[in-house]
Design a protein around this motif. Sequence first.
Motif, PDB file in Angstrom:
ATOM      1  N   THR A  89       0.861  -1.184   0.000  1.00 28.84           N
ATOM      2  CA  THR A  89       0.000   0.000   0.000  1.00 28.84           C
ATOM      3  C   THR A  89       0.899   1.235   0.000  1.00 28.84           C
ATOM      4  O   THR A  89       1.901   1.281   0.697  1.00 28.84           O
ATOM      5  CB  THR A  89      -0.955   0.002   1.208  1.00 28.84           C
ATOM      6  OG1 THR A  89      -0.199   0.075   2.427  1.00 28.84           O
ATOM      7  CG2 THR A  89      -1.808  -1.263   1.231  1.00 28.84           C
ATOM      8  N   ALA A  90       0.527   2.229  -0.803  1.00 27.74           N
ATOM      9  CA  ALA A  90       1.447   3.354  -0.995  1.00 27.74           C
ATOM     10  C   ALA A  90       0.701   4.668  -1.180  1.00 27.74           C
ATOM     11  O   ALA A  90      -0.288   4.746  -1.902  1.00 27.74           O
ATOM     12  CB  ALA A  90       2.341   3.100  -2.209  1.00 27.74           C
ATOM     13  N   GLY A  91       1.241   5.706  -0.504  1.00 30.61           N
ATOM     14  CA  GLY A  91       0.768   7.066  -0.680  1.00 30.61           C
ATOM     15  C   GLY A  91       1.823   7.899  -1.386  1.00 30.61           C
ATOM     16  O   GLY A  91       2.813   7.368  -1.922  1.00 30.61           O
ATOM     17  N   ALA A  92       1.647   9.218  -1.344  1.00 33.38           N
ATOM     18  CA  ALA A  92       2.492  10.128  -2.120  1.00 33.38           C
ATOM     19  C   ALA A  92       3.970  10.028  -1.762  1.00 33.38           C
ATOM     20  O   ALA A  92       4.835  10.229  -2.617  1.00 33.38           O
ATOM     21  CB  ALA A  92       2.009  11.560  -1.927  1.00 33.38           C
ATOM     22  N   GLY A  93       4.286   9.695  -0.497  1.00 32.95           N
ATOM     23  CA  GLY A  93       5.682   9.614  -0.082  1.00 32.95           C
ATOM     24  C   GLY A  93       6.466   8.545  -0.810  1.00 32.95           C
ATOM     25  O   GLY A  93       7.695   8.588  -0.848  1.00 32.95           O
ATOM     26  N   MET A  94       5.778   7.580  -1.422  1.00 31.75           N
ATOM     27  CA  MET A  94       6.476   6.516  -2.148  1.00 31.75           C
ATOM     28  C   MET A  94       7.268   7.077  -3.320  1.00 31.75           C
ATOM     29  O   MET A  94       8.337   6.571  -3.653  1.00 31.75           O
ATOM     30  CB  MET A  94       5.457   5.482  -2.659  1.00 31.75           C
ATOM     31  CG  MET A  94       6.057   4.309  -3.402  1.00 31.75           C
ATOM     32  SD  MET A  94       7.136   3.318  -2.336  1.00 31.75           S
ATOM     33  CE  MET A  94       7.564   1.949  -3.432  1.00 31.75           C
ATOM     34  N   GLY A  95       6.774   8.140  -3.954  1.00 32.30           N
ATOM     35  CA  GLY A  95       7.430   8.688  -5.125  1.00 32.30           C
ATOM     36  C   GLY A  95       8.531   9.692  -4.833  1.00 32.30           C
ATOM     37  O   GLY A  95       9.300  10.048  -5.742  1.00 32.30           O
ATOM     38  N   VAL A  96       8.624  10.147  -3.589  1.00 36.49           N
ATOM     39  CA  VAL A  96       9.596  11.196  -3.257  1.00 36.49           C
ATOM     40  C   VAL A  96      11.029  10.731  -3.532  1.00 36.49           C
ATOM     41  O   VAL A  96      11.860  11.488  -4.046  1.00 36.49           O
ATOM     42  CB  VAL A  96       9.422  11.645  -1.787  1.00 36.49           C
ATOM     43  CG1 VAL A  96      10.555  12.562  -1.359  1.00 36.49           C
ATOM     44  CG2 VAL A  96       8.078  12.356  -1.612  1.00 36.49           C
TER      45      VAL A  96
ATOM     46  N   VAL B  33      -0.943  -4.425  -5.330  1.00 35.82           N
ATOM     47  CA  VAL B  33      -0.692  -3.035  -4.933  1.00 35.82           C
ATOM     48  C   VAL B  33      -2.008  -2.297  -4.754  1.00 35.82           C
ATOM     49  O   VAL B  33      -2.906  -2.407  -5.604  1.00 35.82           O
ATOM     50  CB  VAL B  33       0.166  -2.314  -5.996  1.00 35.82           C
ATOM     51  CG1 VAL B  33       0.335  -0.831  -5.649  1.00 35.82           C
ATOM     52  CG2 VAL B  33       1.527  -2.985  -6.151  1.00 35.82           C
ATOM     53  N   PHE B  34      -2.107  -1.535  -3.662  1.00 40.19           N
ATOM     54  CA  PHE B  34      -3.223  -0.601  -3.465  1.00 40.19           C
ATOM     55  C   PHE B  34      -2.597   0.768  -3.235  1.00 40.19           C
ATOM     56  O   PHE B  34      -1.839   0.960  -2.282  1.00 40.19           O
ATOM     57  CB  PHE B  34      -4.052  -1.008  -2.239  1.00 40.19           C
ATOM     58  CG  PHE B  34      -5.184  -0.054  -1.923  1.00 40.19           C
ATOM     59  CD1 PHE B  34      -6.434  -0.210  -2.519  1.00 40.19           C
ATOM     60  CD2 PHE B  34      -5.013   1.001  -1.033  1.00 40.19           C
ATOM     61  CE1 PHE B  34      -7.481   0.661  -2.235  1.00 40.19           C
ATOM     62  CE2 PHE B  34      -6.053   1.873  -0.743  1.00 40.19           C
ATOM     63  CZ  PHE B  34      -7.286   1.707  -1.338  1.00 40.19           C
TER      64      PHE B  34
ATOM     65  N   VAL C  13       0.014  -5.216 -14.238  1.00 37.50           N
ATOM     66  CA  VAL C  13      -1.058  -4.213 -14.289  1.00 37.50           C
ATOM     67  C   VAL C  13      -2.381  -4.769 -13.771  1.00 37.50           C
ATOM     68  O   VAL C  13      -3.258  -4.007 -13.339  1.00 37.50           O
ATOM     69  CB  VAL C  13      -1.251  -3.653 -15.722  1.00 37.50           C
ATOM     70  CG1 VAL C  13      -0.022  -2.891 -16.177  1.00 37.50           C
ATOM     71  CG2 VAL C  13      -1.591  -4.755 -16.712  1.00 37.50           C
ATOM     72  N   GLU C  14      -2.531  -6.090 -13.793  1.00 36.26           N
ATOM     73  CA  GLU C  14      -3.751  -6.720 -13.279  1.00 36.26           C
ATOM     74  C   GLU C  14      -3.714  -6.865 -11.757  1.00 36.26           C
ATOM     75  O   GLU C  14      -4.688  -7.324 -11.159  1.00 36.26           O
ATOM     76  CB  GLU C  14      -3.933  -8.105 -13.910  1.00 36.26           C
ATOM     77  CG  GLU C  14      -4.083  -8.082 -15.422  1.00 36.26           C
ATOM     78  CD  GLU C  14      -5.448  -7.546 -15.850  1.00 36.26           C
ATOM     79  OE1 GLU C  14      -6.463  -8.083 -15.389  1.00 36.26           O
ATOM     80  OE2 GLU C  14      -5.484  -6.585 -16.640  1.00 36.26           O
ATOM     81  N   ARG C  15      -2.590  -6.480 -11.139  1.00 34.64           N
ATOM     82  CA  ARG C  15      -2.433  -6.605  -9.690  1.00 34.64           C
ATOM     83  C   ARG C  15      -2.182  -5.228  -9.050  1.00 34.64           C
ATOM     84  O   ARG C  15      -1.438  -5.112  -8.086  1.00 34.64           O
ATOM     85  CB  ARG C  15      -1.255  -7.532  -9.370  1.00 34.64           C
ATOM     86  CG  ARG C  15      -1.476  -8.999  -9.758  1.00 34.64           C
ATOM     87  CD  ARG C  15      -2.266  -9.729  -8.678  1.00 34.64           C
ATOM     88  NE  ARG C  15      -2.301 -11.167  -8.873  1.00 34.64           N
ATOM     89  CZ  ARG C  15      -1.494 -12.029  -8.266  1.00 34.64           C
ATOM     90  NH1 ARG C  15      -0.552 -11.600  -7.449  1.00 34.64           N
ATOM     91  NH2 ARG C  15      -1.619 -13.332  -8.475  1.00 34.64           N
ATOM     92  N   ILE C  16      -2.794  -4.195  -9.613  1.00 34.58           N
ATOM     93  CA  ILE C  16      -2.654  -2.834  -9.080  1.00 34.58           C
ATOM     94  C   ILE C  16      -4.034  -2.202  -8.977  1.00 34.58           C
ATOM     95  O   ILE C  16      -4.804  -2.233  -9.946  1.00 34.58           O
ATOM     96  CB  ILE C  16      -1.745  -1.965  -9.982  1.00 34.58           C
ATOM     97  CG1 ILE C  16      -0.337  -2.562 -10.089  1.00 34.58           C
ATOM     98  CG2 ILE C  16      -1.660  -0.530  -9.448  1.00 34.58           C
ATOM     99  CD1 ILE C  16       0.536  -1.911 -11.153  1.00 34.58           C
ATOM    100  N   ALA C  17      -4.347  -1.655  -7.802  1.00 38.14           N
ATOM    101  CA  ALA C  17      -5.600  -0.922  -7.599  1.00 38.14           C
ATOM    102  C   ALA C  17      -5.262   0.529  -7.286  1.00 38.14           C
ATOM    103  O   ALA C  17      -4.555   0.806  -6.307  1.00 38.14           O
ATOM    104  CB  ALA C  17      -6.412  -1.549  -6.463  1.00 38.14           C
TER     105      ALA C  17
ATOM    106  N   GLU D  56       3.260  -0.792   3.942  1.00 39.17           N
ATOM    107  CA  GLU D  56       2.696   0.525   3.603  1.00 39.17           C
ATOM    108  C   GLU D  56       3.818   1.559   3.590  1.00 39.17           C
ATOM    109  O   GLU D  56       4.615   1.629   4.523  1.00 39.17           O
ATOM    110  CB  GLU D  56       1.648   0.923   4.643  1.00 39.17           C
ATOM    111  CG  GLU D  56       1.074   2.322   4.434  1.00 39.17           C
ATOM    112  CD  GLU D  56       0.378   2.839   5.685  1.00 39.17           C
ATOM    113  OE1 GLU D  56      -0.733   2.349   5.984  1.00 39.17           O
ATOM    114  OE2 GLU D  56       0.948   3.711   6.379  1.00 39.17           O
ATOM    115  N   MET D  57       3.847   2.381   2.547  1.00 41.70           N
ATOM    116  CA  MET D  57       4.914   3.380   2.417  1.00 41.70           C
ATOM    117  C   MET D  57       4.350   4.744   2.047  1.00 41.70           C
ATOM    118  O   MET D  57       3.505   4.861   1.156  1.00 41.70           O
ATOM    119  CB  MET D  57       5.909   2.939   1.327  1.00 41.70           C
ATOM    120  CG  MET D  57       6.681   1.687   1.691  1.00 41.70           C
ATOM    121  SD  MET D  57       7.100   0.712   0.227  1.00 41.70           S
ATOM    122  CE  MET D  57       5.479   0.230  -0.331  1.00 41.70           C
TER     123      MET D  57
END
Length: 275
Positions: A23-30, A109-110, A125-129, A217-218
């Motif tokens: 599970t990932a929020g905006a901080g994952m891309g930093v 991935v969520f 791509v079939e395993r990403i929400a 979660e990240m």
Amino acid sequence: MDNDDAIRHAADWIRDADGLLITAGAGMGVDSGLPDFRGTEGFWRAYPALRHHGFSFEDIANPAGFASNPRLSWGFYGHRLALYRATVPHAGFDILLKWASTMKHGAFVFTSNVDGQFQKAGFDVERIAECHGTIHRLQCVEACTEETWPADAFLPIVNETTCLLENAMPRCPHCNGLARPNILMFGDWQWVEKYADRQERRLATWLESVERLAVVEMGAGRALPTVRRFSERHGPRVIRINPREYAIPEVVGLGISGGASEALQLLDNVLGGSV
């Protein structure tokens, strides 16, 4: 529990798991160099042209702009689209892929991120929400249809000084009206959910198959807690990685202080480079 103990404990959970929920929020891309819109000043650092308008992230990430100032709205989203296309996912993505490859049920991935970085890193791509949609698909501004379509053919040209789109705006192939990203914006009643709903149904089916779930979660903060709440519903083995907001109830999981790439590398070191 201190950080070292938390990392060792988390490594045991990963080693034992037969499925990995990421599970990932905006901080994952930093760590990949993507901007952090934390606070108005942070947003204006990334988009100085919008300081002149006095716009916050909530103001510009709003469907109303496509009616009042579509070239500015598409300048903002067009710039982000080009940025995400050019960004190389950080090494932490590869670590997660490696862990998942050893598990019976692999990974799902969520994410609230709209940037498509998990797909770019090689996740199925079939395993990403994508609960807030994706910038890489378009929809009609008026939602004349429930269909969405790839944004691949749209190559935005954005004036860096004014943040205005300079080339033709994308159109809806059904009604020829203005198109917009298939992203859930603030105050958005026209978001087409069909694509995201299909992703989440696949996720629910996958979760039913997993017996020993570990959740990593990240970069998910409290300001928009969708990802944090989703993670916590799938305890008790939630590993929350966050530089500041890593606290989590003990009955649901444990917290690790740090950025995504750094913490994943530390975990991988404890796992001995393999699960």
